[in-house]
Design a protein around this motif. Structure first.
Motif, PDB file in Angstrom:
ATOM      1  N   UNK A  87       1.041  -1.164   0.014  1.00 47.75           N
ATOM      2  CA  UNK A  87      -0.118   0.027   0.080  1.00 47.75           C
ATOM      3  C   UNK A  87       0.960   1.149  -0.031  1.00 47.75           C
ATOM      4  N   UNK A  88       1.671   1.465  -1.168  1.00 47.04           N
ATOM      5  CA  UNK A  88       2.365   2.447  -1.372  1.00 47.04           C
ATOM      6  C   UNK A  88       2.159   3.201  -2.587  1.00 47.04           C
ATOM      7  N   UNK A  89       2.139   4.368  -2.480  1.00 45.88           N
ATOM      8  CA  UNK A  89       1.997   5.463  -3.912  1.00 45.88           C
ATOM      9  C   UNK A  89       3.252   6.144  -4.080  1.00 45.88           C
ATOM     10  N   UNK A  90       3.673   5.825  -5.463  1.00 47.24           N
ATOM     11  CA  UNK A  90       5.028   6.435  -5.717  1.00 47.24           C
ATOM     12  C   UNK A  90       4.746   7.709  -6.835  1.00 47.24           C
ATOM     13  N   UNK A  91       5.537   8.577  -6.546  1.00 48.50           N
ATOM     14  CA  UNK A  91       5.508   9.960  -7.326  1.00 48.50           C
ATOM     15  C   UNK A  91       6.116   9.912  -8.629  1.00 48.50           C
ATOM     16  N   UNK A  92       5.430  10.460  -9.777  1.00 46.89           N
ATOM     17  CA  UNK A  92       6.214  10.796 -11.050  1.00 46.89           C
ATOM     18  C   UNK A  92       5.687  12.402 -11.292  1.00 46.89           C
ATOM     19  N   UNK A  93       6.832  12.972 -10.943  1.00 44.46           N
ATOM     20  CA  UNK A  93       6.638  14.576 -10.938  1.00 44.46           C
ATOM     21  C   UNK A  93       6.636  14.772 -12.583  1.00 44.46           C
ATOM     22  N   UNK A  94       5.207  15.263 -13.043  1.00 44.65           N
ATOM     23  CA  UNK A  94       5.176  15.526 -14.303  1.00 44.65           C
ATOM     24  C   UNK A  94       5.572  16.805 -14.945  1.00 44.65           C
ATOM     25  N   UNK A  95       6.328  17.008 -16.077  1.00 44.35           N
ATOM     26  CA  UNK A  95       6.858  18.148 -16.649  1.00 44.35           C
ATOM     27  C   UNK A  95       6.095  18.127 -18.124  1.00 44.35           C
ATOM     28  N   UNK A  96       5.254  18.941 -18.310  1.00 42.51           N
ATOM     29  CA  UNK A  96       4.808  18.915 -19.556  1.00 42.51           C
ATOM     30  C   UNK A  96       5.437  20.082 -20.690  1.00 42.51           C
ATOM     31  N   UNK A  97       6.564  19.017 -21.115  1.00 38.05           N
ATOM     32  CA  UNK A  97       7.712  19.882 -21.930  1.00 38.05           C
ATOM     33  C   UNK A  97       7.345  20.899 -23.153  1.00 38.05           C
ATOM     34  N   UNK A  98       6.366  20.457 -23.985  1.00 37.14           N
ATOM     35  CA  UNK A  98       5.788  21.343 -25.205  1.00 37.14           C
ATOM     36  C   UNK A  98       4.635  20.584 -25.575  1.00 37.14           C
ATOM     37  N   UNK A  99       3.817  21.714 -26.201  1.00 33.27           N
ATOM     38  CA  UNK A  99       2.695  21.079 -26.689  1.00 33.27           C
ATOM     39  C   UNK A  99       2.430  21.130 -28.146  1.00 33.27           C
TER      40      UNK A  99
END
Length: 363
Positions: free
Chosen positions: A50-62
């Motif tokens: 019961x562990x949640x891991x983070x993935x920091x999201x970087x929206x580099x370009x559209x």
């Protein structure tokens, strides 16, 4: 003589073996649905904890070369501003993740294959590793690329790649993309095969509740996931964008809440089928229900992606309507998510890469 179909509880007490059984689970309601979700929670606790891991999201370009009929940043949409983050903005966002012990980031972008883009990404990978002492796991989600491009990024130090399939039904895939030779199902599958061959932790996923999509399609998606042995999944409910061709079918869709419910079933079934994979609680779930991501965590998801993109760019990275957290900076997002995850009875895996156990165990 036709055999009697098993009940939901009979299926959950054994191993899911075929399409018909998957369809029974996808149709589950009331107490059967509760049983499905409880089983998924049990499997999650046993195999990944019961562990949640983070993935920091970087929206580099559209900026995007593709014209997919469901996507708000498709090449033909001119009703918003195009952008790319500077190198400094990317590294600063990565350092926030590093300093706050997220341990992992995702760099996401519209799809481009030109050499300037490919080489810029390689340069950014090296800069991030230099700034973080090679202690930050990097996932890329940059669409279909050549074998050589994937190898270049792998050699630069990327371990994970997410490329959503969106659907395993070739005919449905055609209805979601222009018929121009550059948006084919075979191209997408070839890209996924390249990623597996090169040794990436390979992730994929589908949209749930698409126009023209059937439960049989979703069952086939699940069968393909199991057969291909992917390591991580990001899937969520389809949400319309007014500036896309698929918007014309909005009136024929399942309600948004029904799409979310179906996406949660998919999360639960993937957890039961594949046990030790990583599954994201996606932002699209929160777009429909303020507690959508928490609901996904409770039924099998174990990854969440706090948005680290500078706030000034977020309005221009809307793949779908009603995207949440558009004005919430990284610090506010961090404190908010801590409370949300704690409410699910899970803890946050601070300082841990949270690699897919299916990958690290060689399954």
């Amino acid at each position: 003589m036709k055999m009697k179909m098993k009940s939901v509880r009979e299926i959950l007490n054994g191993d899911v073996v075929n399409r018909d059984e998957l369809l029974v689970l996808l149709k589950a309601t009331d107490s059967d649905l509760t049983a499905l979700f409880e089983k998924a929670a049990e499997v999650k606790e046993k195999y990944v904890g019961n562990v949640v891991y983070y993935r920091g999201l970087i929206e580099y370009s559209n900026m995007c070369s593709k014209d997919c009929y469901y996507c708000g940043v498709r090449n033909s949409n001119s009703n918003f501003s195009r952008y790319s983050l500077t190198d400094e903005e990317v590294v600063e966002s990565a350092l926030f993740a590093y300093n706050n012990k997220y341990a992992s980031i995702v760099i996401q972008s519209g799809e481009r294959q030109d050499s300037n883009f490919v080489n810029t990404i390689s340069k950014l990978i090296r800069k991030i590793h230099e700034a973080t002492n090679n202690e930050l796991r990097i996932t890329l989600s940059l669409g279909e690329q050549s074998y050589n491009t994937y190898k270049q990024w792998f050699d630069a130090g990327v371990q994970r790649y997410l490329l959503r399939l969106e659907t395993s039904n070739k005919e449905l895939y055609k209805r979601l993309h222009p018929e121009d030779g550059h948006h084919t199902f075979d191209n997408r599958m070839q890209s996924l095969m390249y990623l597996r061959e090169l040794g990436y932790q390979c992730g994929t996923g589908v949209m749930v509740g698409l126009p023209f999509q059937t439960l049989e399609d979703l069952a086939d998606d699940l069968i393909l996931f199991r057969r291909m042995g992917f390591h991580m999944f990001g899937l969520g409910p389809y949400i319309e964008h007014v500036e896309t061709p698929l918007y014309q079918y909005s009136s024929s869709l399942l309600s948004r809440n029904a799409r979310l419910d179906l996406a949660l079933k998919m999360v639960a079934i993937i957890r039961i089928l594949m046990k030790d994979v990583n599954i994201a609680a996606t932002t699209a779930m929160q777009a429909i229900d303020p507690l959508g991501r928490e609901r996904a965590i409770k039924v099998g998801a174990n990854v969440i992606m706090p948005n680290l993109t500078p706030v000034k760019y977020r309005e221009d990275y809307k793949l779908y309507e009603d995207k949440p957290c558009m004005d919430e900076d990284a610090d506010k997002c961090k404190s908010c998510l801590e409370m949300r995850i704690k409410s699910t009875g899970n803890k946050i895996g601070y300082g841990s890469w949270g690699d897919s156990k299916r990958y690290t165990d060689g399954n």
